[in-house]
Design a protein around this motif. Sequence first.
Motif, PDB file in Angstrom:
ATOM      1  N   LYS A  91       0.794  -1.139  -0.041  1.00 50.23           N
ATOM      2  CA  LYS A  91       0.104  -0.121  -0.122  1.00 50.23           C
ATOM      3  C   LYS A  91       0.682   1.366  -0.066  1.00 50.23           C
ATOM      4  CE  LYS A  91      -1.882   1.481   3.722  1.00 50.23           C
ATOM      5  NZ  LYS A  91      -3.460   1.688   3.535  1.00 50.23           N
ATOM      6  N   VAL A  97       8.014   2.816   4.364  1.00 56.11           N
ATOM      7  CA  VAL A  97       8.740   1.763   5.248  1.00 56.11           C
ATOM      8  C   VAL A  97       9.893   1.349   4.223  1.00 56.11           C
ATOM      9  CG1 VAL A  97       8.642  -0.415   6.309  1.00 56.11           C
ATOM     10  CG2 VAL A  97       6.713   1.165   6.515  1.00 56.11           C
ATOM     11  N   GLN A 128      -3.843   5.970   6.878  1.00 52.75           N
ATOM     12  CA  GLN A 128      -3.808   7.125   7.818  1.00 52.75           C
ATOM     13  C   GLN A 128      -3.586   8.471   7.086  1.00 52.75           C
ATOM     14  OE1 GLN A 128      -1.582   4.516   7.699  1.00 52.75           O
ATOM     15  NE2 GLN A 128       0.480   5.015   8.757  1.00 52.75           N
ATOM     16  N   HIS A 387     -10.118  -7.778  21.199  1.00 50.74           N
ATOM     17  CA  HIS A 387      -9.878  -6.390  21.733  1.00 50.74           C
ATOM     18  C   HIS A 387     -10.751  -5.765  22.487  1.00 50.74           C
ATOM     19  CE1 HIS A 387      -6.801  -7.399  18.721  1.00 50.74           C
ATOM     20  NE2 HIS A 387      -7.110  -6.782  17.596  1.00 50.74           N
ATOM     21  N   ILE A 408      -1.227   1.010  14.704  1.00 47.61           N
ATOM     22  CA  ILE A 408      -2.404   0.328  13.464  1.00 47.61           C
ATOM     23  C   ILE A 408      -2.980  -0.976  13.565  1.00 47.61           C
ATOM     24  CG2 ILE A 408      -2.279   0.512  10.808  1.00 47.61           C
ATOM     25  CD1 ILE A 408      -1.334   3.057  10.942  1.00 47.61           C
ATOM     26  N   CYS A 410      -6.773  -3.480  13.694  1.00 49.73           N
ATOM     27  CA  CYS A 410      -8.265  -3.619  14.350  1.00 49.73           C
ATOM     28  C   CYS A 410      -8.185  -2.776  15.673  1.00 49.73           C
ATOM     29  CB  CYS A 410      -8.692  -4.861  14.759  1.00 49.73           C
ATOM     30  SG  CYS A 410      -8.969  -5.575  12.971  1.00 49.73           S
ATOM     31  N   HIS A 411      -7.277  -2.855  16.569  1.00 49.10           N
ATOM     32  CA  HIS A 411      -7.204  -2.131  18.002  1.00 49.10           C
ATOM     33  C   HIS A 411      -7.072  -0.828  17.697  1.00 49.10           C
ATOM     34  CE1 HIS A 411      -2.978  -1.843  17.561  1.00 49.10           C
ATOM     35  NE2 HIS A 411      -3.083  -3.038  17.010  1.00 49.10           N
ATOM     36  N   MET A 428       2.517   2.292  11.247  1.00 50.22           N
ATOM     37  CA  MET A 428       2.726   0.951  12.137  1.00 50.22           C
ATOM     38  C   MET A 428       4.113   0.920  12.813  1.00 50.22           C
ATOM     39  SD  MET A 428       1.523  -1.886   9.180  1.00 50.22           S
ATOM     40  CE  MET A 428       1.681  -3.120  10.201  1.00 50.22           C
ATOM     41  N   GLY A 452      -0.268  -4.310  17.748  1.00 51.97           N
ATOM     42  CA  GLY A 452      -0.703  -5.796  17.323  1.00 51.97           C
ATOM     43  C   GLY A 452       0.171  -6.656  17.051  1.00 51.97           C
ATOM     44  N   ASP A 453       0.085  -7.921  16.832  1.00 52.63           N
ATOM     45  CA  ASP A 453       1.143  -8.968  16.633  1.00 52.63           C
ATOM     46  C   ASP A 453       1.639  -9.081  15.365  1.00 52.63           C
ATOM     47  OD1 ASP A 453      -1.357 -10.143  15.569  1.00 52.63           O
ATOM     48  OD2 ASP A 453      -1.250 -11.913  16.593  1.00 52.63           O
ATOM     49  N   THR A 455       1.855  -6.033  13.449  1.00 53.72           N
ATOM     50  CA  THR A 455       2.696  -4.926  13.771  1.00 53.72           C
ATOM     51  C   THR A 455       4.082  -4.869  14.439  1.00 53.72           C
ATOM     52  OG1 THR A 455       0.756  -3.694  13.430  1.00 53.72           O
ATOM     53  CG2 THR A 455       2.416  -2.517  14.158  1.00 53.72           C
ATOM     54  N   HIS A 458       6.320  -6.348  12.137  1.00 57.79           N
ATOM     55  CA  HIS A 458       6.623  -5.529  11.155  1.00 57.79           C
ATOM     56  C   HIS A 458       7.365  -4.522  11.368  1.00 57.79           C
ATOM     57  CE1 HIS A 458       5.484  -1.797   8.739  1.00 57.79           C
ATOM     58  NE2 HIS A 458       5.284  -2.606   7.735  1.00 57.79           N
ATOM     59  N   THR A 483      -3.331 -13.160  13.786  1.00 56.22           N
ATOM     60  CA  THR A 483      -3.426 -13.069  12.464  1.00 56.22           C
ATOM     61  C   THR A 483      -3.135 -11.631  12.065  1.00 56.22           C
ATOM     62  OG1 THR A 483      -4.522 -13.105  10.425  1.00 56.22           O
ATOM     63  CG2 THR A 483      -5.885 -12.539  12.695  1.00 56.22           C
ATOM     64  N   THR A 484      -2.987 -11.056  10.834  1.00 56.09           N
ATOM     65  CA  THR A 484      -3.174  -9.689  10.360  1.00 56.09           C
ATOM     66  C   THR A 484      -4.582  -9.309  10.240  1.00 56.09           C
ATOM     67  OG1 THR A 484      -0.987 -10.215   9.428  1.00 56.09           O
ATOM     68  CG2 THR A 484      -1.695  -8.022   9.022  1.00 56.09           C
ATOM     69  N   ALA A 485      -5.155  -8.837  11.382  1.00 60.84           N
ATOM     70  CA  ALA A 485      -6.660  -8.981  11.012  1.00 60.84           C
ATOM     71  C   ALA A 485      -7.340  -7.952  10.100  1.00 60.84           C
ATOM     72  CB  ALA A 485      -7.471  -8.892  12.309  1.00 60.84           C
ATOM     73  N   MET A 486      -6.933  -6.798  10.317  1.00 65.08           N
ATOM     74  CA  MET A 486      -7.391  -5.502   9.909  1.00 65.08           C
ATOM     75  C   MET A 486      -7.329  -5.609   8.332  1.00 65.08           C
ATOM     76  SD  MET A 486      -6.982  -1.631  10.685  1.00 65.08           S
ATOM     77  CE  MET A 486      -8.817  -1.026  11.209  1.00 65.08           C
TER      78      MET A 486
HETATM   79  C1  LIG Z   1       3.307   0.537   6.443  1.00 60.73           C
HETATM   80  C2  LIG Z   1       1.833  -0.043   6.508  1.00 60.73           C
HETATM   81  N1  LIG Z   1       1.738  -1.282   5.870  1.00 60.73           N
HETATM   82  C3  LIG Z   1       0.402  -1.807   6.016  1.00 60.73           C
HETATM   83  C4  LIG Z   1      -0.455  -1.310   6.506  1.00 60.73           C
HETATM   84  C5  LIG Z   1      -2.003  -1.975   6.598  1.00 60.73           C
HETATM   85  N2  LIG Z   1      -2.337  -2.434   7.783  1.00 60.73           N
HETATM   86  C6  LIG Z   1      -3.302  -1.796   8.618  1.00 60.73           C
HETATM   87  S1  LIG Z   1      -3.157  -2.573  10.063  1.00 60.73           S
HETATM   88  C7  LIG Z   1      -2.067  -3.758   9.704  1.00 60.73           C
HETATM   89  C8  LIG Z   1      -1.682  -4.779  10.701  1.00 60.73           C
HETATM   90  C9  LIG Z   1      -2.815  -5.343  11.385  1.00 60.73           C
HETATM   91  O1  LIG Z   1      -2.556  -6.521  12.140  1.00 60.73           O
HETATM   92  P1  LIG Z   1      -1.965  -6.552  13.598  1.00 60.73           P
HETATM   93  O2  LIG Z   1      -0.842  -5.712  13.910  1.00 60.73           O
HETATM   94  O3  LIG Z   1      -1.973  -7.896  14.054  1.00 60.73           O
HETATM   95  O4  LIG Z   1      -3.218  -5.913  14.210  1.00 60.73           O
HETATM   96  P2  LIG Z   1      -4.949  -6.677  14.025  1.00 60.73           P
HETATM   97  O5  LIG Z   1      -5.520  -5.985  13.088  1.00 60.73           O
HETATM   98  O6  LIG Z   1      -4.805  -8.048  13.895  1.00 60.73           O
HETATM   99  O7  LIG Z   1      -5.709  -6.157  15.461  1.00 60.73           O
HETATM  100  C10 LIG Z   1      -1.808  -3.589   8.338  1.00 60.73           C
HETATM  101  C11 LIG Z   1      -0.670  -4.373   7.760  1.00 60.73           C
HETATM  102  C12 LIG Z   1      -0.445   0.006   6.924  1.00 60.73           C
HETATM  103  N3  LIG Z   1      -1.426   0.714   7.592  1.00 60.73           N
HETATM  104  N4  LIG Z   1       0.740   0.558   7.004  1.00 60.73           N
END
Ligand SMILES: Cc1ncc(C[n+]2csc(CCOP(=O)(O)OP(=O)(O)O)c2C)c(N)n1
Length: 629
Positions: A91, A97, A128, A387, A408, A410-411, A428, A452-453, A455, A458, A483-486
Motif C-alpha cells: 500500500k 517503510v 492514515q 480487543h 495500527i 483493528c485495535h 505501524m 498488534g502482533d 505490527t 513488522h 493474524t493480520t486481522a485488519m
Molecule cells: C506501512 C503499512 N503497511 C501496511 C498497512 C496496512 N495495515 C493496517 S493494520 C495492519 C496490521 C494489522 O495487524 P495486527 O498488527 O496484527 O493488528 P490486528 O488488525 O490484527 O488487530 C496492516 C498491515 C499500514 N497501515 N501501514
Amino acid sequence: MSTFSDQLLNPDTWSGLMMGNHALVRAMLESGVQVATTYPGSPTPEIADAIRTIPDDQRPFYFEYSVNEKVALEVAFGASINGRLATVFFKSVGLNVAADSAVQLGLLNLIGGMVIILGDDPGANSSQNEQDNRHFARLAYIPMLEPATPSEAYHMFKEAARLSQKYQMPVFLRLTTHVCHARERIDFGEYRPQKADWQPRFDVKNGPYLPIVDRVFPLKRRLLRKMQEMRKEADASPFNTILQPTGPARTGEPKRGIIASSMPVLSLQENLARSEEGIDILQLNFSYPLPKKKITEFLRTHEEVLIVEELDRILEGEIKALAWDQDLRCKIFARRDDEELMRELGPERTWQILAAVWPESFAPRELSPPLAAASPRVAQMCPGCGHRSAFHAIQQALPDNAITVGDIGCHSLGFFEPYNMGQMLLCMGHSNGSAAGLALGNHERKVLAFIGDSTLFHAGLPGIVNAIVNDHNFTLVVMENGTTAMTGHQPHAGSGELSEKIAIRDLLETLGVKWLRSVDTYNQKRLREYIREALDVQGFSVVIAHHPCMLKFVRTQRRKGKYPDRKVHISQESCEQHYICLEQFGCPTFQRHEDGSVTVHADLCIGDGSCLQTCPVQAIQFPKKEDHS
Ligand SMILES: Cc1ncc(C[n+]2csc(CCOP(=O)(O)OP(=O)(O)O)c2C)c(N)n1
C-alpha cells in the motif's frame, strides 16, 4: 467448471470480467515473473489472495508474505540482481517503510527487472493519510506508470516489466483504490509458461552494486542517462495519447485541451461526453519521466489547457515549467481550491473543476451530499472481538489521567467511544517509541501503549528493543489475535501459518523484558489485575493480551459447516438496566428499545460469552439446557 485459478492459468487468449488487483496476477504470469513479495495493506491485498488461489505446484513463481515492506522490496531486489524478473506490491504508506532501500534501486543494475506496485489511496479510504507517491518517482528517479482502469493495469504491468527488463531498472506501477478494486472485461493475451530458470546470475561485473562515496556519481550519471531514454519511451508510449472528444462534433481548430493522468481521465471523459464543446484530452498514464515532446506539441496547438490531476500539484508545476522554458503562449489553468487537492476526483468533482475554469461551457452544479451523511455509522469491532474484551477490562484498570498510545490495526478502533483508548497514532510500530517519549520525565501520568502482533513483527521490534535497553517507563499491551486481522487475515511470523510460529512471549523474554505477563483477553478480571501491576512497575513492562480473532475463527467454522448454535440472551427478570453491556462494553449485538429494555440481536451474536462478566447482576446469560428446544 473452471476455477479462478484455471482462468488465471488459461494458456490461450481469453476475455473475462476481472478486478484490477486480480488482473495483475495474470499479467505477472504472462510476463514471466519469477519472484513476487508483499506485506498486506489496502488497496492491494487481493493481489496476494489471487496468487494464493494458484496451487503451489502450478504457480510458476515464488511468492512470500514478507515481514514488512522494506524486507519485501529487498527480497525482490536480491532476486532481480540475480537475474529474476521480480515484483513487489504494497500500500501507499508501505513505500515509506521501504523507502530507505527503494531510493537506491535506480542507481543499480537490476538485471532481471523489477516492478514495484503501489496501492495509493486518494480519499484515505483505508490509510492514515492520502500521500501522493508520485513524489517518490521524482525523489528516486524511478519511472512511473499510472493505469486508470483494470484493463490498463493488466497491460501496463506487462509494459512496466518490459521496460524494467530493457533498462535493468525498477519501474513503479502506481494504482489507486478504484483501479485496484474496479472490475472490467479484459482481453487477456496468451500465457505460455516457461521452464523455471533458477540459474544464479549475480555477477559484480553487472555492478557496481555499492553506491558509496564517489562511486555514487557514475551510478547517478548512468541513472540520469537511463531516464533520458525512458523519456523517449514515454513520448512514444501509447499510454500517453490524445483522446479525441467523444461529445458533439467540433468545428474549427482545437482551442481548449486538458492534460490529465490516471482515473481523472475517465471522469473527464464522462463529463466531456455530456458537454457541447469538443475538448481534447492528453492522457498521461506513463507519467514519469514526463513526455516532454508530446506535452510541448499539445501546448503549442491549444490556446487554453487545463491540468487535472488527483492529489498534489505535481504535473502542474512540471508542465508550467516546460511551457516557460519553451516560451509557449498557451494559457494554463489548474485547480485553485485546497479542497480540490484532497480525495478522489470522480465525475462530479471534476465537473466542478471544469466549471470553475470554463463556466460558460460547464454550468456550476451542486455536489451530491456525501454518502456518509446519509447513513452515519460508528466504526466497530466485531462481535466477540478479543480487543473489545481487553479494552473494557483495561479501561477499568487505568487511572483517569493515563496517556494511551494506539498503533495500527483493528485495535486502533479502541480510540472510539466507549473505550477512548489509543489517543494518538502515527504509523505501524510507532507506539513504543512514542510512548517512551511521553514517559520521559513524566512522574504524574502513566503511559500505556498498544500494538498488534503483525505490527510487532513488522516495525514494532526496534521500539521494543529501545524500550528494553533504555528502560523506558511505560507499559506495552500486545494485542495478540494470531493474524493480520485488519487487512484480511494474512499470516504473519507469529501466526504459525508460514512456518513454526515465533512465540511472542519467548521472543520478548529472550530480548530481556523483565516484567511480562500473558492473559486471555476474555479473562477480564486477570487482565485488570495485570494492568494495575504493570503500571506500578518502574521501567518497561509488557502484558500480552491474547485471544484468537473471532471473525477468522467463526469464518473457518462456517466453512466447515459449523454455525454457532449458542447465543447469549438477556434475562428480563434480572436486568436492572445498568447498560454496561451497551455503554461500556459496547458490543453491537446489544440493542436498547424505547421502553428501556435491552435484547441481543441473534443474527450478530456469535455466542462467545465474553460479555457475561460485564453485567453486575448476571442478566446476560446462556440459555439453560432445557431452553434449547
Ligand atoms: C506501512 C503499512 N503497511 C501496511 C498497512 C496496512 N495495515 C493496517 S493494520 C495492519 C496490521 C494489522 O495487524 P495486527 O498488527 O496484527 O493488528 P490486528 O488488525 O490484527 O488487530 C496492516 C498491515 C499500514 N497501515 N501501514
